[in-house]
Write a protein that holds these residues in place. Structure first.
Motif, PDB file in Angstrom:
ATOM      1  N   ASP A   1       0.864  -1.138  -0.051  1.00  0.00           N
ATOM      2  CA  ASP A   1       0.046   0.011  -0.003  1.00  0.00           C
ATOM      3  C   ASP A   1       0.870   1.291  -0.181  1.00  0.00           C
ATOM      4  O   ASP A   1       0.605   2.107  -0.620  1.00  0.00           O
ATOM      5  CB  ASP A   1      -0.940  -0.131   1.030  1.00  0.00           C
ATOM      6  CG  ASP A   1      -2.194  -1.157   0.981  1.00  0.00           C
ATOM      7  OD1 ASP A   1      -2.313  -1.337  -0.085  1.00  0.00           O
ATOM      8  OD2 ASP A   1      -2.649  -1.129   2.150  1.00  0.00           O
ATOM      9  N   GLU A   2       1.924   1.211   0.646  1.00  0.00           N
ATOM     10  CA  GLU A   2       2.957   2.329   0.840  1.00  0.00           C
ATOM     11  C   GLU A   2       3.193   2.841  -0.650  1.00  0.00           C
ATOM     12  O   GLU A   2       3.267   3.818  -0.919  1.00  0.00           O
ATOM     13  CB  GLU A   2       3.967   2.030   1.867  1.00  0.00           C
ATOM     14  CG  GLU A   2       3.768   2.450   3.144  1.00  0.00           C
ATOM     15  CD  GLU A   2       4.880   2.333   4.108  1.00  0.00           C
ATOM     16  OE1 GLU A   2       5.845   2.454   3.515  1.00  0.00           O
ATOM     17  OE2 GLU A   2       4.579   2.484   5.179  1.00  0.00           O
ATOM     18  N   ALA A   3       3.924   1.604  -1.399  1.00  0.00           N
ATOM     19  CA  ALA A   3       4.488   1.715  -2.695  1.00  0.00           C
ATOM     20  C   ALA A   3       3.615   2.524  -3.719  1.00  0.00           C
ATOM     21  O   ALA A   3       3.925   3.081  -4.420  1.00  0.00           O
ATOM     22  CB  ALA A   3       5.084   0.392  -2.984  1.00  0.00           C
ATOM     23  N   LEU A   4       2.132   1.557  -3.538  1.00  0.00           N
ATOM     24  CA  LEU A   4       1.309   2.125  -4.477  1.00  0.00           C
ATOM     25  C   LEU A   4       0.832   3.728  -4.301  1.00  0.00           C
ATOM     26  O   LEU A   4       0.543   4.503  -5.207  1.00  0.00           O
ATOM     27  CB  LEU A   4       0.202   1.154  -4.382  1.00  0.00           C
ATOM     28  CG  LEU A   4       0.222  -0.256  -4.888  1.00  0.00           C
ATOM     29  CD1 LEU A   4      -0.830  -1.096  -4.558  1.00  0.00           C
ATOM     30  CD2 LEU A   4       0.649  -0.185  -6.367  1.00  0.00           C
ATOM     31  N   LEU A   5       0.648   3.943  -3.004  1.00  0.00           N
ATOM     32  CA  LEU A   5       0.387   5.122  -2.624  1.00  0.00           C
ATOM     33  C   LEU A   5       1.369   6.232  -3.203  1.00  0.00           C
ATOM     34  O   LEU A   5       1.009   7.219  -3.667  1.00  0.00           O
ATOM     35  CB  LEU A   5       0.313   5.353  -0.938  1.00  0.00           C
ATOM     36  CG  LEU A   5      -0.255   6.856  -0.535  1.00  0.00           C
ATOM     37  CD1 LEU A   5      -1.714   7.270  -1.215  1.00  0.00           C
ATOM     38  CD2 LEU A   5      -0.282   6.669   1.043  1.00  0.00           C
ATOM     39  N   ALA A   6       2.732   5.863  -2.956  1.00  0.00           N
ATOM     40  CA  ALA A   6       3.792   6.902  -3.442  1.00  0.00           C
ATOM     41  C   ALA A   6       3.614   6.797  -4.848  1.00  0.00           C
ATOM     42  O   ALA A   6       4.006   8.023  -5.342  1.00  0.00           O
ATOM     43  CB  ALA A   6       5.189   6.021  -2.989  1.00  0.00           C
ATOM     44  N   ALA A   7       3.385   5.864  -5.589  1.00  0.00           N
ATOM     45  CA  ALA A   7       3.218   5.807  -6.965  1.00  0.00           C
ATOM     46  C   ALA A   7       2.127   6.881  -7.625  1.00  0.00           C
ATOM     47  O   ALA A   7       2.177   7.636  -8.558  1.00  0.00           O
ATOM     48  CB  ALA A   7       3.022   4.382  -7.811  1.00  0.00           C
TER      49      ALA A   7
END
Length: 617
Positions: A302-308
């Motif tokens: 979720d963190e990586a997708l939110l950063a994207a």
């Protein structure tokens, strides 16, 4: 036997990364197949096993209580390493390969074993569908045939559970089942790694122009490029959503995250050919640190997708999730959930900001703006408080359509009361431009409220049009054919291509407020505005200047020539109940005075009196 193992083991090892998701957890979805095979073969034990490099995992089992055991000497390993599709041992005590196996010498005292090898579309042998008994025996021919047939069903289920069909990459479930134990290994062994995510926003356009089949070919090429980037055994990639892709990367010795991300350069700006067209991705990367943290696989993803998402919205090449990323993500997702709940509760409503016709001296239309009335008695929240949440939730098009529907409902009530309300202009987001069913939805709204198409218009942002040119052109032509008024919003802030106005069927351009803000003091802003006003008029487009807030703004724009004005000098966006109070100002020469500036000043005063607000200082 050693020769067979030696020949087939490398082939299996090469497939390990492709099927890692199969090795990490039981799959309850396989239990009905396992139970059926056990009953049909009249075997007390049955299961589905997959073979890794050093262990065997039971994805489903009947009659056994273990989930994993060593690959060495295992029935399943021998079956996979053989060259046959059906493997059978009639009596384990008379077979030197298995007589010393713990399963033979101790519980459950296995005496016979039969298995159909699980073989994928690429001929990789990854495991078995098996039955075992406590007595020596061979399966009947029909039982052998059924076991082989059911093994193909097992592969189909595994593929649906863990793989993305178009790319062959693990899907979200498969990725998470691999990532969780991998995080524990990295933490235990102090491995430095990151999780990188990106979105392909061009997918809808590619499907529209090239079709689904060629789009899948493109995704397959992309998957191959991603696999080529995975150099280490614990680096792997996945497709976690329609346009969402992720991969784990180790940090190279002596290099940081930036050094590692250079490996993605060939992917980020790589041109891909599709149907005689070249598609440049220009990906925006989201990066989350995967090692040295007590974090679950779900939270990290979720963190990586939110950063994207944040990188895509901001236009940055890379967005990093910081050390407090989990808390920030939870706050962000919590806000998204609150906004979605508020939308479902009908808390987003239209407000109406008047537009002034300098030449005619009257209100010529209203821009419809979304507002959030969170609680009774609280101040309305502006779009800055909620638009990003709608974008993250990927439902901005739903907000656009809801505001259009409510605006048309108000317009119908005003018309029924005899109020000649001028045109209402609603905003369309980039997401709405790309929505296939938007035109049909607009037709339904107009028909439901019996609103003439000439009574509404749409504002489309310049940068959104030029980022989705094919979709935007189709949408604009279709709206224009319906007689709907079209305005190009925030003009001058996108690609600033004045000549492009020749190519777009728009009735009006709206000059961005950044040009108006310093027009009374900055000569460059004045020159730019003169250029925009002159060229737009020569192309037959009306001009609306946004952001008129002071007397100085009004004086300069009035002297510059005929145009339309909008801004807080006249009024903020008004609630629907205040619009009927402005009815006397909808007619020509409602503003008193000899010059356009005097008429506009008079209109502002009358608006303030009607809605009960103080004039600007």
């Amino acid at each position: 036997m050693n020769k067979v193992v030696k020949a087939s083991k490398p082939r299996h090892h090469r497939q390990t990364k492709a099927y890692r998701a199969y090795y990490e957890a039981r799959s309850n979805e396989l239990d009905p197949i396992t139970g059926f095979v056990s009953r049909f073969c009249r075997a007390p034990m049955a299961g589905v096993s997959v073979v890794d490099n050093d262990q065997v995992l039971l994805k489903s089992r009947v009659g056994l209580s273990i989930d994993r055991f060593s690959r060495s000497g295992a029935f399943c390993a021998h079956a996979v390493d053989s060259k046959v599709s059906f493997f059978e041992v009639a009596d384990t005590r008379h077979d030197s390969r298995f007589r010393d196996s713990p399963l033979v010498r101790g519980e459950p005292h296995v005496r016979s074993y039969a298995a159909a090898v699980l073989i994928d579309a690429n001929k990789a042998r990854i495991g078995t569908l098996w039955v075992m008994d406590r007595v020596p025996r061979r399966l009947a021919r029909r039982q052998r045939c059924l076991l082989v047939a059911m093994s193909r069903h097992v592969m189909a289920v595994l593929s649906l559970l863990y793989e993305d069909h178009a790319t062959g990459l693990p899907n979200r479930r498969g990725f998470l089942e691999v990532l969780q134990p991998l995080l524990e290994t990295w933490r235990r062994e102090s491995v430095e790694a990151v999780l990188v995510a990106f979105q392909i926003r061009e997918l809808p356009l590619l499907r529209d122009t090239c079709g689904w089949e060629r789009t899948d070919q493109f995704l397959s090429e992309l998957a191959q490029s991603m696999r080529a980037l995975c150099r280490f055994q614990d680096e792997f990639c996945a497709r976690c959503g329609d346009d969402q892709f992720v991969l784990t990367l180790r940090l190279l010795a002596g290099g940081g995250v930036d050094t590692t991300l250079k490996r993605l350069a060939c992917l980020v700006d790589a041109p891909f050919r599709a149907h005689r067209q070249v598609l440049n991705l220009h990906l925006r990367l989201g990066v989350a640190k995967a090692s040295g943290r007590a974090i679950s696989a779900v939270d990290l993803l979720d963190e990586a997708l939110l950063a994207a998402q944040q990188a895509t919205l901001s236009g940055a090449a890379v967005s990093y999730c910081g050390a407090d990323g989990t808390h920030a993500r939870r706050r962000e997702l919590g806000h998204v959930q609150r906004v979605k709940a508020a939308f479902a509760a009908g808390e987003f409503v239209p407000h109406f900001q008047p537009q002034i016709d300098l030449a005619a001296g009257c209100i010529s239309g209203f821009e419809v703006l979304a507002r959030w009335q969170a609680r009774e008695g609280e101040h309305m929240q502006l779009p800055e408080a909620f638009l990003s949440a709608f974008e993250i939730a990927e439902c901005l098009q739903d907000l656009d359509l809801a505001i259009v529907d409510q605006a048309c409902a108000h317009l119908r009530r005003w018309l029924d009361s005899g109020l000649a309300v001028p045109r209402l202009l609603c905003n369309l987001s980039r997401a709405t431009i790309g929505q296939a069913g938007f035109l049909a939805a607009v037709d339904r709204v107009l028909a439901r409220h019996l609103v003439p198409s000439q009574g509404i218009g749409f504002e489309l942002t310049e940068s959104h049009i030029l980022r989705e040119p094919v979709r935007a052109r189709v949408l604009l032509d279709s709206l224009r054919a319906r007689g709907i008024y079209l305005a190009l919003d925030d003009f001058g802030t996108g690609y600033s291509n004045l000549l492009a106005l020749n190519d777009w069927p728009v009735d009006c351009i709206k000059v961005d407020r950044s040009f108006v803000r310093a027009v009374d003091t900055d000569s460059r802003s004045q020159n730019l505005l003169h250029l925009l006003l002159g060229m737009s008029r020569s192309l037959g487009c009306a001009v609306v200047c946004e952001g008129v807030e002071t007397e100085a703004h009004l004086a300069w724009l009035s002297a510059a020539g005929d145009s339309y004005l909008q801004g807080w000098y006249f009024a903020e966006a008004l609630s629907p109940d205040l619009v009927p109070r402005l009815a006397p100002l909808f007619v020509r020469d409602a503003g008193l005075g000899k010059t356009p500036c005097q008429r506009a000043r008079s209109l502002a005063a009358r608006i303030h009196d009607a809605v009960g607000v103080l004039p600007p200082a």
